[in-house]
Each structure stands twice: as C-alpha cells, then as structure tokens.
Design an enzyme around this catalytic site. Structure first.
Site, mmCIF file in Angstrom:
data_model
loop_
_atom_site.group_PDB
_atom_site.id
_atom_site.type_symbol
_atom_site.label_atom_id
_atom_site.label_comp_id
_atom_site.label_asym_id
_atom_site.label_seq_id
_atom_site.Cartn_x
_atom_site.Cartn_y
_atom_site.Cartn_z
ATOM 1 N N ARG A 98 0.840 -1.212 0.000
ATOM 2 C CA ARG A 98 0.000 0.000 0.000
ATOM 3 C C ARG A 98 0.873 1.260 0.000
ATOM 4 O O ARG A 98 0.571 2.255 0.674
ATOM 5 C CB ARG A 98 -0.926 0.039 1.224
ATOM 6 C CG ARG A 98 -1.969 -1.054 1.280
ATOM 7 C CD ARG A 98 -2.979 -0.912 0.148
ATOM 8 N NE ARG A 98 -4.093 -1.824 0.298
ATOM 9 C CZ ARG A 98 -4.116 -3.082 -0.158
ATOM 10 N NH1 ARG A 98 -3.077 -3.567 -0.808
ATOM 11 N NH2 ARG A 98 -5.181 -3.836 0.012
ATOM 12 N N SER A 108 -10.853 -0.701 2.950
ATOM 13 C CA SER A 108 -10.140 -0.769 4.238
ATOM 14 C C SER A 108 -9.792 0.634 4.706
ATOM 15 O O SER A 108 -9.176 1.401 3.951
ATOM 16 C CB SER A 108 -8.831 -1.545 4.095
ATOM 17 O OG SER A 108 -9.074 -2.841 3.636
ATOM 18 N N GLU A 140 -5.428 4.186 5.742
ATOM 19 C CA GLU A 140 -5.035 3.777 4.385
ATOM 20 C C GLU A 140 -5.409 4.787 3.304
ATOM 21 O O GLU A 140 -4.572 5.150 2.486
ATOM 22 C CB GLU A 140 -5.639 2.387 4.113
ATOM 23 C CG GLU A 140 -4.989 1.664 2.973
ATOM 24 C CD GLU A 140 -5.969 1.285 1.903
ATOM 25 O OE1 GLU A 140 -6.733 2.160 1.448
ATOM 26 O OE2 GLU A 140 -5.978 0.119 1.522
#
Ligand code: FAD
Ligand code: EPU
Length: 344
Positions: free
Chosen positions: A163, A237, A333
């Site tokens: 990520r 998420s 995130e």
C-alpha cells in the site's frame, strides 16, 4: 473548462460533502498546460481525482481538483511471453480487468472488482488476494505539476511497497499520472494461495483452474464481505494491516492466542487490522451516521449524511483503542485531505 465551488459528494465513494474551490474534468492531455499554469499562477494546491474511492475529504478543498478522465488502451509491444498494454489514467480499473480477461491478457484476475481508476492504481500499489499492481507493472507516464514536464517512471523508480509507493512519499502531490503500462502474460499462471480465495475454489481441481474462474471467485468473495459503495458509501479498508517486529508479534501471540497474521519478511509480521478492531469490540459499532461494517471491521461506512470529520472522529477512537489494547498503531489507508491527517 474550470468551474467554481463544485460539490464533490458524487465524486467520492464515502459520499461526504465537500466543495472544490476550482474543478476541471480532464478529458484530454492538451488541457493540462493551461490548468497547471492556472494553479501555479494562483498558488493553488492540486488534487488529482480518479474514482474517489480512496480519499477522505475532511473539509472543502481550497485548490483545483483535476478529475482525471483520460481514456484509451494501446497495445504498445508484445513478445513470445508477454503483452505490454498502455492504459490511460481515467480508465476504470475493473472494466480494464474484464477487458484483459476477454483479450486473454493474463495477470489482473486477482485484482478484480477493486474500485477506482487506472491512474490511481500505482499510488498505493493496489493489492488483493495475493497479487499487487507491482507484479504486472511495467512503467507509467506522469507530469511534474511544478514544471509541466512529462516523465516516464520505470518499476524501480516507483518504489512500490505494501500500500505504498514513491507517489505517497517523496513524490507526494508532485506528479499527475497520465498512463500506466502493464506487462501481461500470454500464458495463464493462476495464483490461489490467499486463504479466502483457496477456500472459494476448493471444489475446482487444480488443473481446471482458469483466470476467469479466479476472477469470478474473487468477485464472489469480495461481494460477500465488502459493502458496495454505490449502496453503502465507504472507502474499502480504512486502515493498513500493521507490520510489527517479530519479537512484538511473539509476545502479542502469547497474550492473544489466535491472533491473525501473515508473513511479511524475516524480521516482521503483518497483522490483520480487521481482527484487531473486531476483537477490540468495534465490529458493528455506530456513531450517528458512521459505522464499523458488520462483516468487515476494517471498513467504515457512511449511512447518511456524515461529514469527513465524523468519519475521522470514529477512526481516531478505533486507533486509540487498538493502541491501548495491543500497543499497535494503526495507520489510515486512504488519503485524507484537510484536518485529521495526524494519525496517518
Ligand atoms: P482516488 O480516490 O480518486 O485517489 C486516491 C489518491 O490517488 C488521491 O491522493 C489522488 O490524488 C491520487 N490520484 C488519483 N488519480 C491520480 C492520477 N491520475 N495521478 C496522480 N494522483 C492520482 N485498494 C486496494 O489496494 N485493494 C483492494 O482490495 C481495495 N478494495 C477496495 C474496496 C472498496 C469497496 C473500496 C471503496 C476501495 C477499495 N480499495 C482497495 C481502495 C481503492 O479502490 C484504490 O486505492 C484505488 O486505486 C483508488 O482509485 P481511485 O481512482 O478511486 O483513486
Ligand atoms: N478479519 C477479522 N475480522 C474482520 C475482518 C477481518 O477477524 O472484521 C480477519 C479475517 O478473518 C482474516 C483476516 O482478518 O483472517 C484478513 O481478512 P480479509 O481476507 O478480509 O482481508 P483484510 O486483511 O481485511 C486486505 C486488504 C483488502 C484486500 C483483502 C484481500 C488491506 C488494508 N486490506 O484486507 O484491501 O481486498 O486483504 O487481499 O491490506 C482495501 O485496501 O481497501 C482493501 C479492501
């Protein structure tokens, strides 16, 4: 071409209200020199926007939103084993996955049904079910917003991580991605190591697995636990799965038997943030219009007219609670614009 005070609620999948002081839909590269000059001359921050599925707008945006809608796919090269497909930033990611399956360009099947645009995919190196963008990435073209120059980034220059990429770090807010070139295989290599995917395909004999079956299974698994943003606004998420040092993991495991983890590297372990949040008692918890999803505790949903601030307030509570309970600091995130970036 440039509009004032545009409501961004329809353009972010969390559906929070926020206004862009200036907004332009970018459908042609030729528009960019003028738009970038306008931003420079007026000292405006830029927000490149794709599908809005990984942003939290905490406030009105005081600058220029560039809504990236460039379209087009070109097969730029092929050899005996691979195809190189150059895709414009504004193409929809899942439609691209379907296009590649139809064309028999293999490698994207595990990344089915991820919302958003192709141009955003390298920003956080999208990943799911055992595959990440970096596994199929060849290069990208991006414009330096300060100079207007176009530059090609190869795989190494993007510094992909979990990520993570150069564009979330040193290159943050500096480049506008125009196209992404993917290197896709002529021969299928199905990858079904991710536990939920392996389970979903358990009845299919290994020699009968195809990329199409994998894509269909990924879509089924995703639909069974992730809310569709068109029905229940969310950004997927809300936190990253945290990496912890091996010795910290070993002592956590003693205190919390059954803690879910994934191998990361020789010295660290990736924990399942969803598990930590659920065990800390947050699954299904609601604060006004904001809720922790009842099937996936890593997802925060907006049931009504929540503001970005309200979503971030719940995220902050969860962050504090997981830190108190496990000594693990969760990291948000999606990209937060405006207030609330302190826990990123
Ligand atoms: P946006 O939200 O529009 O933008 C995200 C960031 O990228 C912003 O900072 C923006 O400025 C920047 N950006 C966008 N386009 C450009 C461009 N052309 N040039 C420069 N910067 C740009 N992610 C995963 O990795 N795996 C998943 O499994 C996954 N599942 C999800 C499930 C759901 C239900 C949802 C809502 C989200 C999920 N996501 C997942 C997150 C999201 O889909 C990805 O991060 C996606 O790549 C975001 O694309 P976007 O076009 O919507 O980006
Ligand atoms: N879990 C729980 N409770 C929950 C949620 C998860 O105990 O409420 C446990 C599950 O039982 C499982 C483990 O956590 O053992 C992992 O869950 P899951 O397979 O659902 O994946 P995840 O780690 O929660 C990550 C990505 C997703 C991606 C999936 C599949 C991150 C931050 N999230 O979720 O990406 O689709 O794996 O690869 O890495 C996104 O980035 O927006 C996203 C949805």
């Amino acid at each position: 071409m440039i509009q004032n005070d545009v409501n961004l609620q329809p353009f972010n999948t969390l559906a929070v209200p926020a206004k862009a002081r200036f907004y332009a839909a970018v459908t042609d590269r030729e528009q960019l020199p003028l738009l970038l000059a306008f931003a420079r001359e007026n000292n405006l921050p830029l927000l490149p926007l794709g599908g809005g599925s990984n942003v939290v707008l905490a406030n009105d945006f005081p600058g220029l939103v560039l809504h990236m809608q460039l379209q087009g796919k070109t097969l730029v090269r092929e050899d005996r084993s691979h195809y190189w497909l150059q895709v414009a930033a504004g193409e929809n990611w899942h439609e691209l996955v379907q296009y590649c399956l139809d064309a028999r360009y293999w490698g994207l099947e595990n990344l089915s049904l991820i919302p958003g645009s192709v141009g955003a995919a390298p920003i956080q190196n999208i990943g799911a079910y055992g595959v990440e963008l970096k596994d199929v990435f060849a290069e990208l073209e991006a414009v330096d917003v300060r100079t207007g120059e176009c530059r090609v980034f190869d795989h190494g220059a993007c510094r992909f991580g979990y990520r993570d990429s150069f564009f979330k770090r040193e290159g943050r807010d500096r480049y506008l991605i125009l196209s992404v070139t993917l290197r896709l295989a002529r021969q299928p290599h199905v990858k079904v190591t991710y536990p939920a995917l392996r389970e979903a395909l358990a009845t299919v004999p290994v020699d009968q697995l195809t990329p199409r079956l994998v894509s269909d299974a990924v879509c089924r698994v995703r639909r069974s636990k992730l809310p569709d943003p068109a029905e229940v606004p969310n950004v997927g998420s809300f936190f990253k799965n945290p990496l912890v040092a091996l010795d910290q993991f070993l002592s956590l495991q003693v205190q919390h038997p059954g803690m879910v983890s994934f191998p990361a590297d020789a010295r660290s372990v990736k924990l399942a943030a969803g598990w930590l949040i659920e065990r800390a008692g947050w699954k299904g918890v609601r604060r006004g219009p904001v809720a922790v999803h009842h099937q996936q505790a890593l997802v925060l949903t907006n049931a009504g007219h929540a503001s970005g601030q309200e979503v971030l307030a719940l995220a902050k509570e969860i962050h504090r609670s997981v830190a108190d309970e496990y000594g693990v600091e969760l990291e948000i995130e999606p990209r937060v614009y405006g207030q609330g970036e302190e826990i990123q």
